[in-house]
Design a protein around this motif. Structure first.
Motif, PDB file in Angstrom:
ATOM      1  N   GLN A  88      35.235  53.619  30.986  1.00 47.96           N
ATOM      2  CA  GLN A  88      35.320  52.567  31.484  1.00 47.96           C
ATOM      3  C   GLN A  88      35.730  51.185  30.858  1.00 47.96           C
ATOM      4  O   GLN A  88      35.244  50.990  29.675  1.00 47.96           O
ATOM      5  CB  GLN A  88      33.890  52.047  32.216  1.00 47.96           C
ATOM      6  CG  GLN A  88      33.868  51.138  32.967  1.00 47.96           C
ATOM      7  CD  GLN A  88      32.492  50.947  33.712  1.00 47.96           C
ATOM      8  OE1 GLN A  88      31.545  51.719  33.226  1.00 47.96           O
ATOM      9  NE2 GLN A  88      32.139  50.152  34.656  1.00 47.96           N
ATOM     10  N   ALA A  89      36.592  50.335  31.028  1.00 51.44           N
ATOM     11  CA  ALA A  89      37.178  49.114  30.037  1.00 51.44           C
ATOM     12  C   ALA A  89      37.990  48.187  30.795  1.00 51.44           C
ATOM     13  O   ALA A  89      38.530  48.467  31.827  1.00 51.44           O
ATOM     14  CB  ALA A  89      38.162  49.829  29.305  1.00 51.44           C
ATOM     15  N   GLY A  90      37.617  46.932  30.242  1.00 47.59           N
ATOM     16  CA  GLY A  90      38.394  45.833  30.870  1.00 47.59           C
ATOM     17  C   GLY A  90      37.745  44.502  30.342  1.00 47.59           C
ATOM     18  O   GLY A  90      36.990  44.573  29.253  1.00 47.59           O
ATOM     19  N   ASP A  91      37.854  43.501  30.882  1.00 46.00           N
ATOM     20  CA  ASP A  91      37.554  42.227  30.453  1.00 46.00           C
ATOM     21  C   ASP A  91      36.067  41.953  30.585  1.00 46.00           C
ATOM     22  O   ASP A  91      35.373  42.658  31.414  1.00 46.00           O
ATOM     23  CB  ASP A  91      37.886  41.234  31.571  1.00 46.00           C
ATOM     24  CG  ASP A  91      39.226  40.316  30.691  1.00 46.00           C
ATOM     25  OD1 ASP A  91      38.912  40.088  29.615  1.00 46.00           O
ATOM     26  OD2 ASP A  91      40.375  40.006  31.252  1.00 46.00           O
ATOM     27  N   CYS A  92      35.551  41.347  29.678  1.00 54.55           N
ATOM     28  CA  CYS A  92      34.015  40.787  29.812  1.00 54.55           C
ATOM     29  C   CYS A  92      33.813  40.129  31.123  1.00 54.55           C
ATOM     30  O   CYS A  92      33.002  40.483  32.005  1.00 54.55           O
ATOM     31  CB  CYS A  92      33.678  39.867  28.550  1.00 54.55           C
ATOM     32  SG  CYS A  92      32.375  38.911  29.008  1.00 54.55           S
ATOM     33  N   GLY A 130      38.450  50.843  35.382  1.00 62.15           N
ATOM     34  CA  GLY A 130      38.599  49.562  34.907  1.00 62.15           C
ATOM     35  C   GLY A 130      37.642  48.390  35.432  1.00 62.15           C
ATOM     36  O   GLY A 130      37.099  48.427  36.538  1.00 62.15           O
ATOM     37  N   ARG A 131      37.023  47.676  34.293  1.00 62.99           N
ATOM     38  CA  ARG A 131      36.244  46.403  34.834  1.00 62.99           C
ATOM     39  C   ARG A 131      37.396  45.318  35.111  1.00 62.99           C
ATOM     40  O   ARG A 131      37.977  44.464  34.453  1.00 62.99           O
ATOM     41  CB  ARG A 131      35.690  45.814  33.436  1.00 62.99           C
ATOM     42  CG  ARG A 131      34.573  46.822  32.991  1.00 62.99           C
ATOM     43  CD  ARG A 131      34.083  46.379  31.501  1.00 62.99           C
ATOM     44  NE  ARG A 131      33.651  44.836  31.727  1.00 62.99           N
ATOM     45  CZ  ARG A 131      32.405  44.430  31.528  1.00 62.99           C
ATOM     46  NH1 ARG A 131      31.523  45.344  31.236  1.00 62.99           N
ATOM     47  NH2 ARG A 131      32.107  43.262  31.765  1.00 62.99           N
ATOM     48  N   ILE A 132      38.032  45.509  36.322  1.00 65.88           N
ATOM     49  CA  ILE A 132      39.196  44.949  36.830  1.00 65.88           C
ATOM     50  C   ILE A 132      39.145  44.732  38.347  1.00 65.88           C
ATOM     51  O   ILE A 132      38.566  45.497  38.914  1.00 65.88           O
ATOM     52  CB  ILE A 132      40.248  45.586  36.300  1.00 65.88           C
ATOM     53  CG1 ILE A 132      41.605  44.707  36.496  1.00 65.88           C
ATOM     54  CG2 ILE A 132      40.729  46.729  37.137  1.00 65.88           C
ATOM     55  CD1 ILE A 132      43.028  45.350  35.813  1.00 65.88           C
ATOM     56  N   ALA A 133      39.781  43.671  38.874  1.00 68.01           N
ATOM     57  CA  ALA A 133      40.070  43.295  40.378  1.00 68.01           C
ATOM     58  C   ALA A 133      38.263  43.162  40.881  1.00 68.01           C
ATOM     59  O   ALA A 133      37.942  43.757  42.120  1.00 68.01           O
ATOM     60  CB  ALA A 133      40.488  44.713  41.149  1.00 68.01           C
ATOM     61  N   GLY A 134      37.781  42.460  40.166  1.00 74.81           N
ATOM     62  CA  GLY A 134      36.355  42.074  40.693  1.00 74.81           C
ATOM     63  C   GLY A 134      35.235  41.639  39.681  1.00 74.81           C
ATOM     64  O   GLY A 134      34.195  41.368  40.012  1.00 74.81           O
ATOM     65  N   LEU A 419      37.417  44.769  26.342  1.00 73.18           N
ATOM     66  CA  LEU A 419      38.588  44.645  25.498  1.00 73.18           C
ATOM     67  C   LEU A 419      39.665  43.654  26.344  1.00 73.18           C
ATOM     68  O   LEU A 419      39.578  43.337  27.470  1.00 73.18           O
ATOM     69  CB  LEU A 419      38.941  45.934  25.370  1.00 73.18           C
ATOM     70  CG  LEU A 419      39.396  46.976  26.786  1.00 73.18           C
ATOM     71  CD1 LEU A 419      40.752  46.578  27.213  1.00 73.18           C
ATOM     72  CD2 LEU A 419      39.462  48.433  26.234  1.00 73.18           C
ATOM     73  N   SER A 420      40.722  43.343  25.622  1.00 73.16           N
ATOM     74  CA  SER A 420      41.657  42.523  25.951  1.00 73.16           C
ATOM     75  C   SER A 420      43.016  43.194  25.550  1.00 73.16           C
ATOM     76  O   SER A 420      43.148  43.644  24.443  1.00 73.16           O
ATOM     77  CB  SER A 420      41.607  41.250  25.490  1.00 73.16           C
ATOM     78  OG  SER A 420      42.791  40.448  25.662  1.00 73.16           O
ATOM     79  N   LEU A 451      37.290  43.280  22.134  1.00 74.65           N
ATOM     80  CA  LEU A 451      38.137  44.025  21.128  1.00 74.65           C
ATOM     81  C   LEU A 451      39.467  43.686  21.474  1.00 74.65           C
ATOM     82  O   LEU A 451      39.710  43.345  22.804  1.00 74.65           O
ATOM     83  CB  LEU A 451      38.039  45.359  21.155  1.00 74.65           C
ATOM     84  CG  LEU A 451      36.534  45.990  20.950  1.00 74.65           C
ATOM     85  CD1 LEU A 451      36.523  47.601  21.225  1.00 74.65           C
ATOM     86  CD2 LEU A 451      36.500  45.955  19.122  1.00 74.65           C
ATOM     87  N   ASN A 452      40.402  43.273  20.598  1.00 74.90           N
ATOM     88  CA  ASN A 452      41.840  43.245  21.002  1.00 74.90           C
ATOM     89  C   ASN A 452      42.729  44.504  21.049  1.00 74.90           C
ATOM     90  O   ASN A 452      41.749  45.646  20.813  1.00 74.90           O
ATOM     91  CB  ASN A 452      42.544  42.433  19.668  1.00 74.90           C
ATOM     92  CG  ASN A 452      42.609  42.844  18.308  1.00 74.90           C
ATOM     93  OD1 ASN A 452      42.476  44.096  18.157  1.00 74.90           O
ATOM     94  ND2 ASN A 452      42.451  42.045  17.531  1.00 74.90           N
TER      95      ASN A 452
END
Length: 473
Positions: A88-92, A130-134, A419-420, A451-452
């Motif tokens: 599971q990963a994505g933007d803060c 993903g920590r994404i789309a919401g 991460l980004s 994390l980059n």
């Protein structure tokens, strides 16, 4: 979001009948959370407008479908059984401005790069969420902050307000809820398009990792892993094992976010005619944070009734008994793939705090996914004043997580990362070392340090080695 397999005649493949669906508890309704204790909510300036906007959202199409959600639950059941690994990963905190093709492409590319390394280490498929789309909302430690001597409402994510340090920008705006729906929908559309065009092709993804190793002399320690993967791909091609339709588990990505605003989630909750279950259709997986997991509170009440996989963040203050009761509340039927327990305990405390929690849940026989969030409990303020994290601490917590599960005879099911895909300078360390003096160069996060891309890949190489040792034991 999971891509649907398409047969050669162009007709969608039929889905099997859904089984093992989580039924809502007696008396539960999508709005039964209202009136219960609740925290981390914005002080909306326009309550009437809030009801109007949420009513409009409730009439819009779901962002994800029940069949896709159940596909994820089935994959998480395999993780709980030790037959897959969870990433599971994505933007803060996602920004509306990042919901464009380049922004989504960068996040997806990095998640795919990490997944191929983790799959190499474990010899298992990787379930990618993903920590994404919401992920537009964020819990905060204080409702206000002081900026240039002025007290302002704290930034709570783009779904609520803006980062600009003015009272107008920081005032919660109900129109942002509508914007959140449309930005999530746009992000999902970009993800679908990228995956359908072959963006997840294994050889291409591996070539990106090889580029990282070649570009960084300090990363040559990972050259053996990269070479092994290259040989494996050549072997597959030589044996004719490549899929000509390019549809592999690598093509699948699901979405997730913290269910911070129950009103928003309620507006996107839909019944499933086939099973009678209720689904939160804002994302495939929702999680409850360490600040909002009160067992008799509004957030847990809402999550107890939807059939989505549910993540539970576990901080240092959780006792084994509390965790067991929380699991019983959210998963009375012991449904495989229903619960993902995400520990965030800190590099210095994981070896002490995690074992009793693992032993308590193992004793119940509950088929949970154990995942490690090595980010949140390792945050500190640097000498230069920036909130940051050390890659070395993040790696140590993951290593401790694996050590605990190895000793307990349980499966370390996954990792949860912020991460980004951009070359940000928010966390310290890495082969392209970020020092304290470098933090201000590209410190771009809206909330917590990420994390980059290089640090994320380096961590994945380390986790791949941990996985290989664990799976070989």
């Amino acid at each position: 979001m999971q891509m649907i397999d398409v047969p050669t005649d162009g007709a969608p493949a039929p889905r099997p009948a859904r089984t093992g669906v989580h039924p809502p508890p007696a008396g539960w309704r999508p709005d039964s959370w209202r009136g219960l204790p609740i925290s981390q909510q914005p002080d909306w300036a326009d309550p009437a407008g809030l009801g109007r906007v949420l009513g409009e959202i409730s009439q819009l199409p779901p962002l994800v479908l029940p069949g896709e959600i159940e596909d994820l639950r089935a994959e998480l059941a395999r993780v709980a059984d030790g037959r897959a690994f969870f990433l599971q990963a994505g933007d803060c905190a996602e920004r509306f401005g990042s919901c464009i093709e380049n922004g989504v492409r960068g996040k997806l590319r990095l998640i795919l790069q990490l997944a191929i390394l983790l799959s190499y280490g474990s010899g298992l498929p990787v379930v990618k969420v993903g920590r994404i789309a919401g992920q537009f909302g964020k819990p905060r430690s204080s409702p206000t902050e002081i900026v240039d001597g002025v007290e302002l409402p704290v930034y709570r994510g783009d779904i609520v307000n803006d980062t600009a340090p003015t009272r107008a920008a920081r005032t919660p705006d109900v129109e942002r809820l509508r914007s959140a729906y449309h930005h999530a929908s746009a992000t999902l559309n970009v993800l679908r398009a990228l995956l359908q065009e072959g963006f997840a092709d294994l050889e291409q993804v591996h070539a990106w990792n090889q580029e990282f190793v070649r570009r960084n002399p300090a990363a040559r320690q990972h050259e053996d892993v990269a070479a092994d993967i290259a040989w494996a791909l050549r072997f597959m091609a030589a044996c004719g094992a490549e899929r000509t339709d390019r549809s592999t588990p690598q093509d699948h990505l699901y979405t997730s976010h913290e269910a911070l605003l129950p009103g928003w989630e309620e507006a996107l909750t839909r019944p499933d005619e086939e099973t009678g279950a209720w689904y939160g259709t804002s994302a495939h997986m929702l999680w409850v944070g360490d600040r909002t997991r009160r067992r008799d509170g509004a957030h847990i009440e809402y999550l107890s009734g939807i059939a989505n996989p549910i993540g539970v963040k576990i901080g240092p203050d959780v006792t084994p008994a509390e965790l067991r009761l929380l699991c019983e509340r959210l998963d009375p039927g012991h449904t495989p793939g229903r619960l993902v327990l995400i520990s965030r305990l800190g590099a210095d405390r994981v070896l002490d705090l995690l074992p009793p929690l693992v032993h308590e849940i193992r004793a119940t026989g509950r088929p949970v996914v154990w995942a490690c969030d090595p980010m949140h409990a390792n945050t500190f303020r640097s000498r230069s004043g920036y909130k940051t994290r050390r890659l070395s601490d993040i790696t140590r917590e993951v290593a401790g997580f694996f050590a605990v599960h190895r000793a307990a005879g349980t499966f370390p099911g996954g990792i949860h990362l912020e991460l980004s895909g951009d070359d940000v300078t928010e966390c310290l360390g890495g082969v392209e070392e970020v020092l304290d003096v470098d933090l201000g160069h590209r410190y771009e996060t809206a909330c917590d340090p990420r994390l980059n891309a290089g640090q994320s890949i380096e961590l994945a190489f380390a986790v791949a080695r941990l996985l290989r040792r664990h799976c070989a034991a």
